[in-house]
Structures are given as C-alpha cells and as structure tokens.
Design a protein around this motif. Structure first.
Motif, PDB file in Angstrom:
ATOM      1  N   MET A  82      -6.843  -4.102  -3.487  1.00 12.64           N
ATOM      2  CA  MET A  82      -6.043  -3.009  -2.929  1.00 12.64           C
ATOM      3  C   MET A  82      -6.820  -2.070  -1.988  1.00 12.64           C
ATOM      4  O   MET A  82      -6.680  -0.849  -2.055  1.00 12.64           O
ATOM      5  CB  MET A  82      -5.355  -2.234  -4.049  1.00 12.64           C
ATOM      6  CG  MET A  82      -6.255  -1.683  -5.108  1.00 12.64           C
ATOM      7  SD  MET A  82      -5.254  -0.991  -6.437  1.00 12.64           S
ATOM      8  CE  MET A  82      -6.530  -0.730  -7.652  1.00 12.64           C
ATOM      9  N   ASP A  86      -5.341   7.898  -1.078  1.00  9.29           N
ATOM     10  CA  ASP A  86      -5.128   6.478  -1.391  1.00  9.29           C
ATOM     11  C   ASP A  86      -5.336   6.207  -2.878  1.00  9.29           C
ATOM     12  O   ASP A  86      -5.792   5.140  -3.270  1.00  9.29           O
ATOM     13  CB  ASP A  86      -6.107   5.637  -0.545  1.00  9.29           C
ATOM     14  CG  ASP A  86      -5.781   4.155  -0.594  1.00  9.29           C
ATOM     15  OD1 ASP A  86      -6.692   3.331  -0.360  1.00  9.29           O
ATOM     16  OD2 ASP A  86      -4.621   3.809  -0.906  1.00  9.29           O
ATOM     17  N   LYS A 140      -0.163   6.565  -6.659  1.00 10.02           N
ATOM     18  CA  LYS A 140       0.924   6.999  -5.760  1.00 10.02           C
ATOM     19  C   LYS A 140       1.729   8.143  -6.362  1.00 10.02           C
ATOM     20  O   LYS A 140       2.287   8.938  -5.633  1.00 10.02           O
ATOM     21  CB  LYS A 140       1.836   5.802  -5.449  1.00 10.02           C
ATOM     22  CG  LYS A 140       1.048   4.546  -5.032  1.00 10.02           C
ATOM     23  CD  LYS A 140      -0.061   4.849  -4.022  1.00 10.02           C
ATOM     24  CE  LYS A 140      -1.155   3.807  -4.026  1.00 10.02           C
ATOM     25  NZ  LYS A 140      -2.384   4.242  -3.307  1.00 10.02           N
ATOM     26  N   ASP A 189      -1.992   6.456   2.486  1.00  9.92           N
ATOM     27  CA  ASP A 189      -1.758   5.013   2.474  1.00  9.92           C
ATOM     28  C   ASP A 189      -0.541   4.686   1.615  1.00  9.92           C
ATOM     29  O   ASP A 189      -0.081   5.505   0.807  1.00  9.92           O
ATOM     30  CB  ASP A 189      -3.000   4.290   1.909  1.00  9.92           C
ATOM     31  CG  ASP A 189      -2.898   2.772   2.082  1.00  9.92           C
ATOM     32  OD1 ASP A 189      -3.496   2.058   1.273  1.00  9.92           O
ATOM     33  OD2 ASP A 189      -2.201   2.318   3.020  1.00  9.92           O
ATOM     34  N   ASN A 190       0.013   3.491   1.771  1.00 13.16           N
ATOM     35  CA  ASN A 190       1.035   2.924   0.874  1.00 13.16           C
ATOM     36  C   ASN A 190       2.370   3.656   0.854  1.00 13.16           C
ATOM     37  O   ASN A 190       3.026   3.745  -0.194  1.00 13.16           O
ATOM     38  CB  ASN A 190       0.493   2.849  -0.561  1.00 13.16           C
ATOM     39  CG  ASN A 190      -0.805   2.109  -0.624  1.00 13.16           C
ATOM     40  OD1 ASN A 190      -1.838   2.694  -0.967  1.00 13.16           O
ATOM     41  ND2 ASN A 190      -0.788   0.835  -0.279  1.00 13.16           N
ATOM     42  N   GLU A 222      -1.915  -4.578   2.979  1.00 14.10           N
ATOM     43  CA  GLU A 222      -3.220  -5.240   3.049  1.00 14.10           C
ATOM     44  C   GLU A 222      -3.143  -6.738   2.721  1.00 14.10           C
ATOM     45  O   GLU A 222      -2.466  -7.148   1.779  1.00 14.10           O
ATOM     46  CB  GLU A 222      -4.246  -4.550   2.135  1.00 14.10           C
ATOM     47  CG  GLU A 222      -3.811  -4.324   0.715  1.00 14.10           C
ATOM     48  CD  GLU A 222      -3.354  -2.899   0.480  1.00 14.10           C
ATOM     49  OE1 GLU A 222      -2.761  -2.311   1.404  1.00 14.10           O
ATOM     50  OE2 GLU A 222      -3.564  -2.368  -0.614  1.00 14.10           O
TER      51      GLU A 222
HETATM   52 MG   LIG Z   1      -3.899   1.928  -0.744  1.00 11.00          MG
END
Ligand SMILES: [Mg+2]
Ligand SMILES: Nc1ncnc2c1ncn2CCCCCNC(=O)c1cc(-c2ccc(F)cc2)cc(O)c1O
Length: 214
Positions: free
Chosen positions: A40, A141, A144, A169-170, A199
C-alpha cells in the motif's frame, strides 16, 4: 511465509537497489508492487502527481502521516533541499522499523525525522517538542477513518497557515468520504481532486489537494 510482506520488500530492495540511491530504491519497491505482490505505497502513478505538488510547493517544513515502508518519504525528500525538515509519523512499530532501514538504505536518514507514535499524540506536540512553527505541506496517508480527525487537529493546533498545502491519498480507494466532504465544503480550503490510478493497479483512485485559506 515467516517474513512479513514489508520485510520481504526490504530484502528485495537491499538485493536489487543501489545503497544511497533513492530512485533505485523507489524503482525496486514499484517493481515488486507491479510484478509480485500488492503493497500500500502511494506508488509510481500517484507518485508523479505528488512529485508535482512537492516541486510546486517546495516546502521547508513538511509533515507526513503514515510512513508505512518509507516509500513516500523517500520519494518526497529526494526532491527537497538538505535544509528542508521532513517529519513522518507511523503508529505500527514493525512497519516503522522496516521504514527506518529502507530510509537508511536510500541514504536519507539525516533528512527525515521519523516518529513512531499515533498522529493524535504527535500533532499537539509538533510546536513544543519538535520546534515546528507552521507547516508548509502535509501528506496524509494513514488510516482513512482518522484523516478528518487529524486535519482538524492540525487546525486547532495552529499548524496551518495561509497557503499550507494538504495532500491526501486514497480519496477513492479505500476512500475517505468524510474527509473529502469536509475539505471541499467547510470553506477553509481551496480543494481539488486529482484522479489517478490506485497503486500497482488500473483501478481508479486519486489525491485531494487542499490549500488552507488562513
Ligand atoms: Mg495510501
Ligand atoms: N493514527 C495513526 N498515526 C500514525 N500512523 C497510523 C495511524 N493509524 C494508522 N497508522 C498506520 C498507517 C496504516 C496504513 C495506512 N494506509 C492504508 O491503510 C492504505 C490502505 C490501502 C488499501 C486499499 C484497498 C485495499 F483493499 C487494501 C488496502 C491503500 C493505501 O494507499 C493505503 O494508504
């Protein structure tokens, strides 16, 4: 296998990459991600967008939440001058230990301040214990479901200033919907979504770039 995924990637890097060469370390981690097993890291596709934000912002002081294996720390610090201060926070002790070795292999251990703790503990200490005045850039990152908690902690601890760039991110996968909604609607940020690929995959993901209005 007895060795964790992260340890196996570190071993692969130590065998395939060149000590002291950050680009070769990133290339080896990305090769492993594409050819062998998912990991990840922000990766090479989203990484190019992150690189652009880092170059545009040229931060003197930067915070990363979620070191993982150190891939994005290496990716970012390779673009910064020696004088820049990069602080990265990781909660998971085993991954933080792998990151420490990965960062050392890349030769960037003197450029990265690694903190092995929960971001909720660290953020309120950045001014007093780590001598931070305000942050020029933040890369989020980690888990979440704590993105939103932590950007609010950055606000209340007065670590953001007019123009601070916060990159997350994400935003699509796994997703951080409460965070995305907040930065886009609270009125404190100029926020833009940058669609990309998840990714080591063709799935859709993306980065949110939010500039604090001060
Ligand atoms: Mg990430
Ligand atoms: N409060 C704190 N403070 C510091 N570190 C802290 C923390 N809390 C946790 N951590 C330590 C970070 C844990 C890793 C965070 N990253 C992720 O969880 C992550 C997961 C995916 C993923 C997506 C779809 C899937 F099917 C599977 C995995 C992709 C990514 O790009 C990711 O960044």
């Amino acid at each position: 296998s007895a060795m964790s995924l992260e340890r196996r990637i570190l071993q692969y890097v130590q065998q395939q990459a060149l000590r002291g060469d950050p680009d070769s370390v990133m290339a080896a981690i990305d090769k492993f991600g594409w050819e062998r097993e998912f990991a990840m890291n922000v990766g090479d596709v989203k990484g190019v967008i992150l690189d652009r934000f880092v170059k545009e912002t040229a931060p003197k002081t930067m915070l990363e939440l979620g070191t993982y294996m150190g891939y994005s720390a290496i990716r970012t610090v390779r673009l910064l001058p020696e004088t820049a201060r990069f602080i990265t926070v990781e909660f998971n002790q085993e991954n933080a230990a792998v990151a420490k070795e990965m960062i050392a292999f890349a030769g960037l251990q003197n450029r990265i301040i690694q903190i092995m703790s929960d971001s909720a503990e660290v953020i309120p200490q950045l001014k007093t214990k780590y001598g931070v005045e305000t942050l020029d850039m933040v890369f989020i990152d980690h888990w979440k479901d704590v993105y939103l908690r932590d950007i609010k902690l950055l606000e209340t601890n007065e670590l953001l200033r007019k123009g601070t760039v916060v990159v997350a991110d994400n935003i699509i996968k796994p997703g951080a919907p409460d965070y995305a909604d907040y930065v886009r609607t609270c009125g404190k940020y100029d926020s833009t979504f940058h669609e990309s690929n998840y990714e080591y995959s063709n799935d859709i993901d993306g980065l949110e770039k939010s500039v604090y209005r001060g």
